[in-house]
Design an enzyme around this catalytic site. Structure first.
Site, PDB file in Angstrom:
ATOM      1  N   ARG A   6     163.971  40.102  -4.165  1.00 33.04           N
ATOM      2  CA  ARG A   6     163.061  39.140  -4.693  1.00 33.04           C
ATOM      3  C   ARG A   6     161.475  39.444  -3.994  1.00 33.04           C
ATOM      4  NH1 ARG A   6     159.725  34.668  -2.583  1.00 33.04           N
ATOM      5  NH2 ARG A   6     159.526  33.270  -4.289  1.00 33.04           N
TER       6      ARG A   6
ATOM      7  N   ASP B 113     157.909  38.456  -3.606  1.00 37.54           N
ATOM      8  CA  ASP B 113     157.235  37.317  -3.372  1.00 37.54           C
ATOM      9  C   ASP B 113     155.823  37.212  -3.913  1.00 37.54           C
ATOM     10  OD1 ASP B 113     156.782  34.448  -1.907  1.00 37.54           O
ATOM     11  OD2 ASP B 113     155.033  35.860  -1.021  1.00 37.54           O
ATOM     12  N   ALA B 114     155.434  36.352  -4.671  1.00 36.04           N
ATOM     13  CA  ALA B 114     154.237  36.343  -5.455  1.00 36.04           C
ATOM     14  C   ALA B 114     153.471  37.667  -5.730  1.00 36.04           C
ATOM     15  CB  ALA B 114     153.244  35.397  -4.285  1.00 36.04           C
TER      16      ALA B 114
ATOM     17  N   GLU C 107     158.719  36.981  -8.325  1.00 36.27           N
ATOM     18  CA  GLU C 107     157.925  35.433  -8.226  1.00 36.27           C
ATOM     19  C   GLU C 107     156.618  35.685  -9.051  1.00 36.27           C
ATOM     20  OE1 GLU C 107     156.838  31.664  -5.570  1.00 36.27           O
ATOM     21  OE2 GLU C 107     156.452  33.898  -4.647  1.00 36.27           O
TER      22      GLU C 107
ATOM     23  N   ASP D 180     160.126  28.833 -12.626  1.00 35.96           N
ATOM     24  CA  ASP D 180     159.272  27.603 -12.138  1.00 35.96           C
ATOM     25  C   ASP D 180     159.562  26.695 -13.270  1.00 35.96           C
ATOM     26  OD1 ASP D 180     159.295  28.248  -9.391  1.00 35.96           O
ATOM     27  OD2 ASP D 180     157.189  28.676  -9.513  1.00 35.96           O
ATOM     28  N   ASP D 181     159.083  27.087 -14.463  1.00 32.87           N
ATOM     29  CA  ASP D 181     158.978  26.274 -15.711  1.00 32.87           C
ATOM     30  C   ASP D 181     160.289  25.289 -15.893  1.00 32.87           C
ATOM     31  OD1 ASP D 181     156.655  27.281 -15.825  1.00 32.87           O
ATOM     32  OD2 ASP D 181     156.974  27.813 -17.944  1.00 32.87           O
TER      33      ASP D 181
ATOM     34  N   HIS E 237     160.907  22.776 -13.131  1.00 28.82           N
ATOM     35  CA  HIS E 237     159.831  21.647 -13.365  1.00 28.82           C
ATOM     36  C   HIS E 237     160.340  20.727 -14.219  1.00 28.82           C
ATOM     37  CE1 HIS E 237     157.453  23.709 -10.568  1.00 28.82           C
ATOM     38  NE2 HIS E 237     156.363  24.179 -11.376  1.00 28.82           N
TER      39      HIS E 237
ATOM     40  N   HIS F  72     163.311  27.279  -1.966  1.00 27.55           N
ATOM     41  CA  HIS F  72     162.718  26.636  -0.513  1.00 27.55           C
ATOM     42  C   HIS F  72     161.206  26.261  -0.954  1.00 27.55           C
ATOM     43  CE1 HIS F  72     160.966  30.926  -1.205  1.00 27.55           C
ATOM     44  NE2 HIS F  72     159.873  30.390  -0.771  1.00 27.55           N
ATOM     45  N   ASP F  73     160.499  26.802  -1.823  1.00 24.60           N
ATOM     46  CA  ASP F  73     159.403  26.323  -2.095  1.00 24.60           C
ATOM     47  C   ASP F  73     159.245  24.898  -2.803  1.00 24.60           C
ATOM     48  OD1 ASP F  73     157.297  28.192  -1.430  1.00 24.60           O
ATOM     49  OD2 ASP F  73     157.865  29.267  -3.331  1.00 24.60           O
ATOM     50  N   GLN F  74     160.236  24.456  -3.647  1.00 25.04           N
ATOM     51  CA  GLN F  74     160.031  23.220  -4.194  1.00 25.04           C
ATOM     52  C   GLN F  74     160.356  22.182  -3.428  1.00 25.04           C
ATOM     53  OE1 GLN F  74     158.416  23.131  -6.936  1.00 25.04           O
ATOM     54  NE2 GLN F  74     158.307  25.634  -7.403  1.00 25.04           N
TER      55      GLN F  74
END
Length: 588
Positions: free
Chosen positions: A256, A258-259, A293, A319-320, A323, A388-390
């Site tokens: 994965r 990152d960013a 991501e 992420d959509d 949310h 982890h982020d959310q």
């Protein structure tokens, strides 16, 4: 591998690319300084054949000003990021799963974990003890948060500074290999979260001897990594070989990344393209899966070839869909959730097409976002209700169950676990764990204070970050609170619910995903009522009918010949009861 110590017939060859200096010395533990031979290409080398050069030897490099630095490609840092590097012979590990070639992407049920918090022991070896639980649950892939050596006793891992060395707080490299081996023995793939968009603020010595950064690009962490300027060829190779190292030496099944939107590169071939190409070429005959991501929702990274196979990256964290599912379950519309609120059709679009925003303007974001994604297969997207982020973006690091109605959480869970997108659980979710997962790190006091202020500033538009009792991300108690309490697992009704759903997914959904058509899903929504239909493989249609609200609503059900495979809640004629979710399958 170009970087790090190399075992030769004569001994060990130590290497450091330090083009900013004309001379570098090697310091072996228990021995004096040894000058390294400098070459015109910036490399400094020293071959050592005596008794001081063997596996287990501790060493540093000494720069002309007397600074002692670890090997940037260190395989292990037994005394943390600022200490000496240790020579490691990875070839001594005896693998038990030589026949493992991975699993097809369609079979993936991903489980994100933080090694330090997954078990009380917080180590690679301790994680092995819980693999049977994950196998019985139906998990087919671990996604491990970054393990590259970072300074301090604990951290999320995104401030790593030595990307080739598994962090010493989790165990030795051989222990990580043993975890991968044990997972493979249970049919579980292993993905590693890697960070190639920045380096941590403490313990990164590379800029003192090599052009690691460039002021031509800016990132949230400062200057961009130098992937396209003077000296960038070797920086690119350092990163690409790091990915190859994990794939070949540790036999990982993918990554994965990152960013990736923060990886700036104006080269003829972007680093991401080169990296994906090289990794796939190095793993021919194995199932290798590459996950991104990407805040920009760039669907071009997810393109498929004429056979429907991923050309570059296999899938993206979506992420959509998180949310819209989060708003559905919690009713929260603050912060970045505001752009997804008051439009139930956005959940239908996320499930049917992947991205909610495919180039449209986002008021909270203050600009447009995304590219069209409806042409991609559903398996190009990874769905989740927690990660982890959310969780960590919340002031108290609280999970969705802490403040949401159980019926609502069960409804969104039964949607994301059975939808044709690839599902991802966050550790402990399967039994309804309520331990928080706030951000935590461990620097010196000066950096600790900057982190405290930075967290408040960065997330100031979210509720709770201006509170006087905000959690201190640098306190040991914050890290300790995030550790899972496994004593609560056995008595959980939630666990049975997850096992039922994942078992059903393996039996009825997974066989329909290979070769599933892209761009063939449709959705309808009205108030809290939702209908989505996917055309999948084997000439089958998958149908979702749901009422994601507190009042009964009318919604025409699927055709009479559809087979219901799951029902949560109920219906009265054409009316769906509150928080009802129904899944069925029919011939296309």
């Amino acid at each position: 591998m170009t970087f790090g110590p190399a075992f030769t017939e004569e001994g060990i060859l130590f290497r450091l690319w330090a083009p900013l200096h004309d001379s570098v010395s090697l310091k072996l533990e228990g021995a004096g300084l040894r000058p390294m031979q400098a070459a015109d290409d910036g490399w400094h080398r020293c071959a050592v054949a005596d008794a001081h050069a063997h596996a287990g030897t501790l060493y540093r490099f000494v720069l002309p000003d007397g600074s002692e630095v670890p090997d940037p490609a260190s395989r292990f840092q037994p005394q943390d990021a600022h200490g000496p590097s240790e020579v490691i012979d990875l070839a001594t590990y005896r693998w038990k799963t030589d026949a493992w070639a991975g699993r097809p992407w369609e079979e993936m049920i991903i489980y994100e974990m933080h090694i330090g918090c997954f078990t009380p022991g917080g180590s690679f070896r301790a994680a092995i003890e819980r693999l049977d639980h994950l196998q019985q649950l139906g998990v087919t892939a671990l996604q491990i948060m970054p393990v590259g050596e970072f300074p301090g006793r604990y951290g999320w891992g995104y401030d790593g500074v030595l990307p080739y060395a598994p962090d010493s707080s989790y165990g030795r490299p051989e222990d990580f290999m043993a975890l991968v081996d044990a997972a493979h023995a249970r049919g579980i793939s292993v993905f590693l979260d890697v960070v190639y968009n920045h380096f941590g603020p403490d313990g990164n010595f590379i800029p003192s001897y090599a052009p690691l950064f460039t002021d031509h690009h800016k990132t949230p962490w400062g200057h961009g990594v130098n992937y396209d300027g003077d000296g960038s060829a070797m920086i690119r190779e350092f990163i690409i070989q790091n990915a190859l190292y994990w794939i070949t030496e540790f036999r990982l099944d993918g990554f994965r990344f990152d960013a990736v939107h923060a990886i700036k590169d104006d080269s003829a071939e972007h680093l991401l393209h080169a990296l994906a190409r090289r990794v796939r070429a190095a793993a021919v005959g194995r199932h290798i899966h590459l996950i991104v991501e990407n805040e920009e929702n760039d669907s071009e990274l997810l393109s498929r070839d004429e056979n429907g196979e991923a050309s570059l990256f296999t899938a993206q964290w979506n992420d959509d869909v998180h949310h819209v599912l989060h708003i559905t379950a919690t009713g929260e519309t603050f912060g970045y959730y505001a752009d997804y609120a008051e439009d139930p059709g956005k959940l239908g679009r996320a499930l049917a097409e992947g991205f909610v925003f495919q180039g449209e303007h986002m008021p909270y974001r203050g600009g447009s976002r995304g590219r069209p994604s409806g042409h991609l297969p559903p398996t190009a997207f990874i769905s989740f209700i927690q990660n982890h982020d959310q969780i960590g973006n919340r002031a108290l690091g609280d999970r969705i169950l802490a403040s949401s109605p159980a019926d609502a959480v069960k409804a969104v869970t039964s949607i994301y676990l059975l939808a044709p997108e690839i599902p991802m659980l966050f550790m402990g979710e399967e039994w309804g764990a309520r331990e928080p997962f706030p951000f935590f790190c461990d620097f010196d006091e000066d950096l600790n204070e900057k982190v405290r202020r930075g967290r408040r500033d960065e997330l100031s538009r979210l509720p709770g970050f201006d509170a006087d009792d905000l959690l201190d991300p640098t306190a040991p108690s914050t890290f300790a609170a995030a550790k899972l309490d496994w004593s609560k697992c056995a008595s959980s009704d939630v666990l049975d619910f997850y096992r039922t759903l994942l078992g059903l997914r393996h039996r009825r959904i997974v066989p329909l995903l290979k070769g599933a058509g892209a761009g063939k899903a449709v959705y309808r929504s009205a108030g809290s009522a939702l209908a989505v239909d996917w055309t999948l493989a084997q000439n089958r249609r998958l149908h979702l009918r749901a009422n994601l609200g507190n009042d009964a609503v009318p919604l025409s059900l699927q055709q009479d010949d559809a087979e219901t495979i799951f029902r949560l809640g109920g219906s009265d004629g054409d009316n769906l009861a509150p928080w009802t979710v129904m899944w069925s399958i029919s011939e296309a």
